[in-house]
Design a protein around this motif. Structure first.
Motif, PDB file in Angstrom:
ATOM      1  N   HIS A 206       0.858  -1.083   0.078  1.00  0.00           N
ATOM      2  CA  HIS A 206      -0.033  -0.062  -0.023  1.00  0.00           C
ATOM      3  C   HIS A 206       0.980   1.261   0.054  1.00  0.00           C
ATOM      4  O   HIS A 206       1.789   1.462   0.923  1.00  0.00           O
ATOM      5  CB  HIS A 206      -0.893   0.022   0.961  1.00  0.00           C
ATOM      6  N   THR A 207       0.798   2.049  -0.980  1.00  0.00           N
ATOM      7  CA  THR A 207       1.339   3.475  -0.967  1.00  0.00           C
ATOM      8  C   THR A 207       0.779   4.470  -0.736  1.00  0.00           C
ATOM      9  O   THR A 207      -0.425   4.700  -0.942  1.00  0.00           O
ATOM     10  CB  THR A 207       2.082   3.743  -2.598  1.00  0.00           C
ATOM     11  N   ALA A 208       1.387   5.336   0.211  1.00  0.00           N
ATOM     12  CA  ALA A 208       0.986   6.544   0.372  1.00  0.00           C
ATOM     13  C   ALA A 208       0.177   7.438  -0.515  1.00  0.00           C
ATOM     14  O   ALA A 208       1.011   7.661  -1.486  1.00  0.00           O
ATOM     15  CB  ALA A 208       1.715   7.223   1.321  1.00  0.00           C
ATOM     16  N   LEU A 209      -0.986   7.632  -0.331  1.00  0.00           N
ATOM     17  CA  LEU A 209      -1.633   8.642  -1.256  1.00  0.00           C
ATOM     18  C   LEU A 209      -1.212  10.060  -1.308  1.00  0.00           C
ATOM     19  O   LEU A 209      -1.485  10.901  -2.336  1.00  0.00           O
ATOM     20  CB  LEU A 209      -3.170   8.363  -0.996  1.00  0.00           C
ATOM     21  N   GLU A 210      -0.595  10.623  -0.044  1.00  0.00           N
ATOM     22  CA  GLU A 210       0.097  11.780   0.093  1.00  0.00           C
ATOM     23  C   GLU A 210      -1.204  13.058  -0.246  1.00  0.00           C
ATOM     24  O   GLU A 210      -0.674  13.958  -0.725  1.00  0.00           O
ATOM     25  CB  GLU A 210       1.158  12.048  -0.836  1.00  0.00           C
ATOM     26  N   ALA A 211      -2.433  12.813   0.272  1.00  0.00           N
ATOM     27  CA  ALA A 211      -3.561  13.753   0.187  1.00  0.00           C
ATOM     28  C   ALA A 211      -3.174  15.068   0.781  1.00  0.00           C
ATOM     29  O   ALA A 211      -3.692  16.127   0.510  1.00  0.00           O
ATOM     30  CB  ALA A 211      -4.570  13.109   0.329  1.00  0.00           C
ATOM     31  N   LYS A 212      -3.020  14.973   2.399  1.00  0.00           N
ATOM     32  CA  LYS A 212      -2.561  16.074   3.088  1.00  0.00           C
ATOM     33  C   LYS A 212      -1.347  16.335   3.270  1.00  0.00           C
ATOM     34  O   LYS A 212      -1.103  17.609   3.615  1.00  0.00           O
ATOM     35  CB  LYS A 212      -3.431  15.475   4.515  1.00  0.00           C
ATOM     36  N   ALA A 213      -0.430  15.725   3.070  1.00  0.00           N
ATOM     37  CA  ALA A 213       1.022  15.947   3.020  1.00  0.00           C
ATOM     38  C   ALA A 213       1.833  15.100   2.154  1.00  0.00           C
ATOM     39  O   ALA A 213       1.432  14.015   2.060  1.00  0.00           O
ATOM     40  CB  ALA A 213       1.786  15.884   4.636  1.00  0.00           C
ATOM     41  N   GLN A 214       2.807  15.939   1.667  1.00  0.00           N
ATOM     42  CA  GLN A 214       3.955  15.200   0.727  1.00  0.00           C
ATOM     43  C   GLN A 214       5.014  14.278   1.754  1.00  0.00           C
ATOM     44  O   GLN A 214       5.497  14.743   2.578  1.00  0.00           O
ATOM     45  CB  GLN A 214       4.487  16.056  -0.164  1.00  0.00           C
ATOM     46  N   VAL A 215       5.520  13.132   1.029  1.00  0.00           N
ATOM     47  CA  VAL A 215       6.502  12.522   1.512  1.00  0.00           C
ATOM     48  C   VAL A 215       7.681  13.227   0.961  1.00  0.00           C
ATOM     49  O   VAL A 215       8.259  13.260  -0.288  1.00  0.00           O
ATOM     50  CB  VAL A 215       6.571  11.041   0.833  1.00  0.00           C
ATOM     51  N   GLN A 216       8.682  13.866   2.047  1.00  0.00           N
ATOM     52  CA  GLN A 216       9.893  14.441   2.006  1.00  0.00           C
ATOM     53  C   GLN A 216      11.003  13.426   1.489  1.00  0.00           C
ATOM     54  O   GLN A 216      11.378  12.943   2.335  1.00  0.00           O
ATOM     55  CB  GLN A 216      10.203  15.541   2.867  1.00  0.00           C
ATOM     56  N   PRO A 217      11.569  13.403   0.269  1.00  0.00           N
ATOM     57  CA  PRO A 217      12.817  12.497   0.106  1.00  0.00           C
ATOM     58  C   PRO A 217      13.882  12.965   0.561  1.00  0.00           C
ATOM     59  O   PRO A 217      14.088  14.041   0.796  1.00  0.00           O
ATOM     60  CB  PRO A 217      12.892  12.575  -1.617  1.00  0.00           C
ATOM     61  N   GLY A 218      14.558  11.866   1.454  1.00  0.00           N
ATOM     62  CA  GLY A 218      15.427  12.172   2.309  1.00  0.00           C
ATOM     63  C   GLY A 218      15.143  12.602   3.729  1.00  0.00           C
ATOM     64  O   GLY A 218      16.040  12.852   4.508  1.00  0.00           O
ATOM     65  N   GLY A 219      13.809  12.683   3.791  1.00  0.00           N
ATOM     66  CA  GLY A 219      13.451  13.193   5.196  1.00  0.00           C
ATOM     67  C   GLY A 219      13.408  12.285   6.164  1.00  0.00           C
ATOM     68  O   GLY A 219      13.890  11.013   6.143  1.00  0.00           O
ATOM     69  N   ALA A 220      12.566  12.477   7.314  1.00  0.00           N
ATOM     70  CA  ALA A 220      12.496  11.619   8.528  1.00  0.00           C
ATOM     71  C   ALA A 220      11.828  10.215   7.827  1.00  0.00           C
ATOM     72  O   ALA A 220      10.905  10.148   7.009  1.00  0.00           O
ATOM     73  CB  ALA A 220      11.815  12.148   9.586  1.00  0.00           C
ATOM     74  N   PRO A 221      12.032   9.010   8.489  1.00  0.00           N
ATOM     75  CA  PRO A 221      11.479   7.888   8.103  1.00  0.00           C
ATOM     76  C   PRO A 221      10.042   7.741   8.410  1.00  0.00           C
ATOM     77  O   PRO A 221       9.649   8.364   9.468  1.00  0.00           O
ATOM     78  CB  PRO A 221      12.252   6.759   8.965  1.00  0.00           C
ATOM     79  N   LEU A 222       9.298   7.281   7.631  1.00  0.00           N
ATOM     80  CA  LEU A 222       7.650   7.061   7.972  1.00  0.00           C
ATOM     81  C   LEU A 222       7.537   6.267   9.343  1.00  0.00           C
ATOM     82  O   LEU A 222       8.413   5.497   9.469  1.00  0.00           O
ATOM     83  CB  LEU A 222       7.035   6.384   6.909  1.00  0.00           C
ATOM     84  N   TYR A 223       6.184   6.476   9.785  1.00  0.00           N
ATOM     85  CA  TYR A 223       5.771   5.547  10.966  1.00  0.00           C
ATOM     86  C   TYR A 223       4.330   5.467  10.647  1.00  0.00           C
ATOM     87  O   TYR A 223       3.718   6.280  10.247  1.00  0.00           O
ATOM     88  CB  TYR A 223       6.349   5.970  12.211  1.00  0.00           C
ATOM     89  N   MET A 224       3.799   4.436  11.234  1.00  0.00           N
ATOM     90  CA  MET A 224       2.275   4.401  11.200  1.00  0.00           C
ATOM     91  C   MET A 224       1.930   4.370  12.591  1.00  0.00           C
ATOM     92  O   MET A 224       2.645   4.040  13.646  1.00  0.00           O
ATOM     93  CB  MET A 224       2.239   2.818  10.621  1.00  0.00           C
ATOM     94  N   ARG A 225       0.328   4.571  12.602  1.00  0.00           N
ATOM     95  CA  ARG A 225      -0.245   4.489  13.988  1.00  0.00           C
ATOM     96  C   ARG A 225      -1.704   4.321  13.830  1.00  0.00           C
ATOM     97  O   ARG A 225      -2.458   4.941  13.001  1.00  0.00           O
ATOM     98  CB  ARG A 225      -0.138   6.141  14.768  1.00  0.00           C
ATOM     99  N   VAL A 226      -2.312   3.372  14.739  1.00  0.00           N
ATOM    100  CA  VAL A 226      -3.858   3.258  14.555  1.00  0.00           C
ATOM    101  C   VAL A 226      -4.331   4.450  15.505  1.00  0.00           C
ATOM    102  O   VAL A 226      -4.031   4.265  16.658  1.00  0.00           O
ATOM    103  CB  VAL A 226      -4.100   1.895  15.181  1.00  0.00           C
ATOM    104  N   ASP A 227      -5.157   5.216  14.912  1.00  0.00           N
ATOM    105  CA  ASP A 227      -5.800   6.152  15.452  1.00  0.00           C
ATOM    106  C   ASP A 227      -6.947   5.744  16.481  1.00  0.00           C
ATOM    107  O   ASP A 227      -7.793   4.894  15.944  1.00  0.00           O
ATOM    108  CB  ASP A 227      -6.280   7.212  14.841  1.00  0.00           C
ATOM    109  N   PRO A 228      -7.190   6.223  17.527  1.00  0.00           N
ATOM    110  CA  PRO A 228      -8.307   6.085  18.404  1.00  0.00           C
ATOM    111  C   PRO A 228      -9.795   6.410  17.628  1.00  0.00           C
ATOM    112  O   PRO A 228     -10.724   5.685  18.072  1.00  0.00           O
ATOM    113  CB  PRO A 228      -8.327   6.717  19.578  1.00  0.00           C
ATOM    114  N   ASP A 229      -9.667   7.418  16.911  1.00  0.00           N
ATOM    115  CA  ASP A 229     -10.791   7.701  15.883  1.00  0.00           C
ATOM    116  C   ASP A 229     -11.184   6.622  14.964  1.00  0.00           C
ATOM    117  O   ASP A 229     -12.428   6.773  14.321  1.00  0.00           O
ATOM    118  CB  ASP A 229     -10.450   8.957  15.232  1.00  0.00           C
ATOM    119  N   GLY A 230     -10.441   5.683  14.696  1.00  0.00           N
ATOM    120  CA  GLY A 230     -10.837   4.600  13.669  1.00  0.00           C
ATOM    121  C   GLY A 230     -10.147   4.753  12.372  1.00  0.00           C
ATOM    122  O   GLY A 230     -10.851   4.622  11.343  1.00  0.00           O
ATOM    123  N   PHE A 231      -8.659   4.922  12.021  1.00  0.00           N
ATOM    124  CA  PHE A 231      -8.192   4.894  11.160  1.00  0.00           C
ATOM    125  C   PHE A 231      -6.748   4.688  11.043  1.00  0.00           C
ATOM    126  O   PHE A 231      -6.118   4.786  12.378  1.00  0.00           O
ATOM    127  CB  PHE A 231      -8.234   6.291  10.245  1.00  0.00           C
TER     128      PHE A 231
END
Length: 511
Positions: A206-231
């Protein structure tokens, strides 16, 4: 819930040098905090879980967990459901019948005291921490004393098969399915599911759609989180996610439930929330059954159909129990696999995970097959005549789809014709012993049958000889044959003596 808690807390265990603090709604003998010098010894009872430490609310417990029918692990369980949200997963787990101990000397140590073998340790650091607690989030922490309350170690950084809500899953972590056949990792702008074996190969991404923020090449590594709001959110910098995967309950504003994300043995990633009486599914990563490796199994082809459960599975080759068994090891001689194999060639087959694989150019199907044949980590290859590309499969052959006339498949099969091989574990040894016993029984059966055939042939020959001699005697002396039941009482030896005596008393015929 009360009966479940009583059943789990009924496990017998011994505590020494424990800091025991009363649990408001739980068992007063279970600690809410460990200090240096704490020790607990597992006692092999019928209880599947033996608690040692709990959070303040009595929702999460650390203790000895029975895995399967015979193995032992250290785990944090969600008490209302008895589900392990974290496990230590030692590389060499102990038997449940073993007197395993857990101690704390700045690090948590799971050991076998009789042999002195260390099964698992929270840290190799000599400094460590001063006390152990479980937070209301289910995070097991080793903390240092002092004003800062620094965390020396926490279970949230070392997940097993599950991450829970508000737990960050980073690029340095991995999820493994309980059977350790599948794993999940984060990439530069995606997360993927992989086979585990001689080589680690992706089967879904699954590739990030980057709808709200763009992945910055060479930036900080990605991380994932299950949000209590249900996503499920993917983040890089700041609070804006680079990707959001909404669960089924996201639009229902269900924020009070405890959520988890688990990679299960079916090779799929599932999200659940706790309803108060059971786990309710709210997300499944792979919706298409033919994209799941376990749907049809090894050496089989999945044909999609309309609607859920409408797919069909057919075998490339039949084994003793349907399609060939899921193999282990490789063709390099490691993992008990060996290097000998036979070849299956099938047309009109394709790969279900081709979009996440890297093809190589090949001028012909012979070039594609030859490259796989020389590569001991290659299990098979799919060649496309339309594009002159070769997809090499470096995992046990799965995820095959019905293709068109332009696709040709080449697959290696273990010489025993079953696809599988020994992986060196106890189960494989038992299977080999059973197979050897079957071969021995077959040999004995063939020997017995052969002996009976020889005896029957000898008896029939003797009977024919006796019949000819008796006919001659009747012709010469007018002897009438006796009753069949009388002949059955006499042995062939006594009959031959009588015939010999009769022949010697009569005169030979004259020419």
């Amino acid at each position: 819930m009360t009966s479940t808690k009583e059943a789990i807390l009924g496990g017998v265990f011994m505590l020494s040098a424990a800091v025991v603090i009363g649990v408001g709604s739980g068992d007063s003998t279970v600690a809410q905090e460990m200090e240096r010098g704490f020790a607990a010894t597992h006692s092999p009872t019928d209880a599947p879980f033996q608690p040692i430490l709990s959070d303040a609310s009595g929702t999460f417990y650390l203790g000895f967990l029975r895995v399967g029918s015979s193995l032992l692990d250290l785990a944090v369980i969600h008490l209302p459901s008895s589900f392990p949200v974290w496990r230590a997963t030692p590389a060499r787990p102990a038997l449940w019948s073993s007197p395993v101990s857990l101690s704390f000397n700045g690090s948590l140590l799971l050991a076998h005291p009789q042999s002195g073998r260390l099964l698992w340790s929270s840290s190799s650091s000599a400094v460590g921490g001063d006390r152990v607690v479980i937070l209301a989030s289910s995070d097991l922490q080793i903390r240092k004393d002092g004003g800062g309350g620094d965390v020396a170690w926490q279970s949230f950084r070392f997940p097993a098969d599950t991450v829970v809500q508000s737990q960050n899953f980073t690029s340095g972590m991995s999820l493994f399915s309980p059977g350790r056949r599948f794993t999940m990792h984060l990439g530069t702008n995606y997360f993927g599911l992989y086979f585990v074996g001689g080589a680690t190969t992706m089967y879904w991404r699954h590739t990030a759609l980057e709808a709200k923020a763009q992945v910055q090449p060479g930036g900080a590594p990605l991380y994932m989180r299950v949000d209590p709001d249900g996503f499920l959110g993917m983040y890089q910098n700041g609070s804006d996610p680079v990707d959001v995967i909404a669960f089924n309950t996201f639009s229902r504003n269900m924020t009070g439930q405890f959520r988890r994300l688990t990679l299960e043995d079916d090779a799929n990633l599932h999200a659940y929330y706790w309803s108060g009486t059971g786990w309710v599914g709210e997300y499944t990563a792979i919706a298409d059954a033919c994209e799941i490796p376990t749907t049809c199994g090894a050496y089989s082809v999945c044909r999609p159909g309309a609607g859920a459960g409408a797919h069909q599975c057919t075998c490339l080759a039949n084994g003793t129990d349907g399609c060939l068994a899921t193999p282990t090891g490789d063709f390099c001689g490691s993992g008990g696999g060996g290097t000998e194999f036979t070849v299956l060639r099938r047309s009109r087959v394709d790969l279900g995970n081709k979009e996440v694989m890297s093809p190589r150019a090949a001028a012909s199907v012979d070039e594609c097959e030859g490259s796989c044949a020389r590569n001991c980590s290659c299990w098979g290859a799919i060649y496309s005549n339309a594009t002159n590309t070769c997809y090499q499969v470096d995992y046990p052959v799965q995820l095959l789809l019905q293709g068109d006339q332009w696709h040709v498949g080449y697959f290696k099969v273990r010489s025993n014709g079953r696809g599988g091989g020994s992986n060196g574990d106890e189960g494989s040894k038992e299977e080999e012993e059973e197979e050897e016993a079957r071969r021995t029984r077959a040999k004995v059966a063939l020997l017995v049958v052969g002996t009976l055939i020889l005896v029957a042939a000898a008896g029939f020959g003797a009977y024919k000889v006796w019949g000819r001699r008796r006919a001659i005697a009747v012709d010469r002396e007018g002897l009438a044959p006796g009753p069949y039941k009388d002949l059955g009482k006499a042995s062939f030896k006594s009959i031959e003596i009588e015939l010999a005596s009769s022949s010697s008393s009569s005169s030979p015929p004259h020419s």
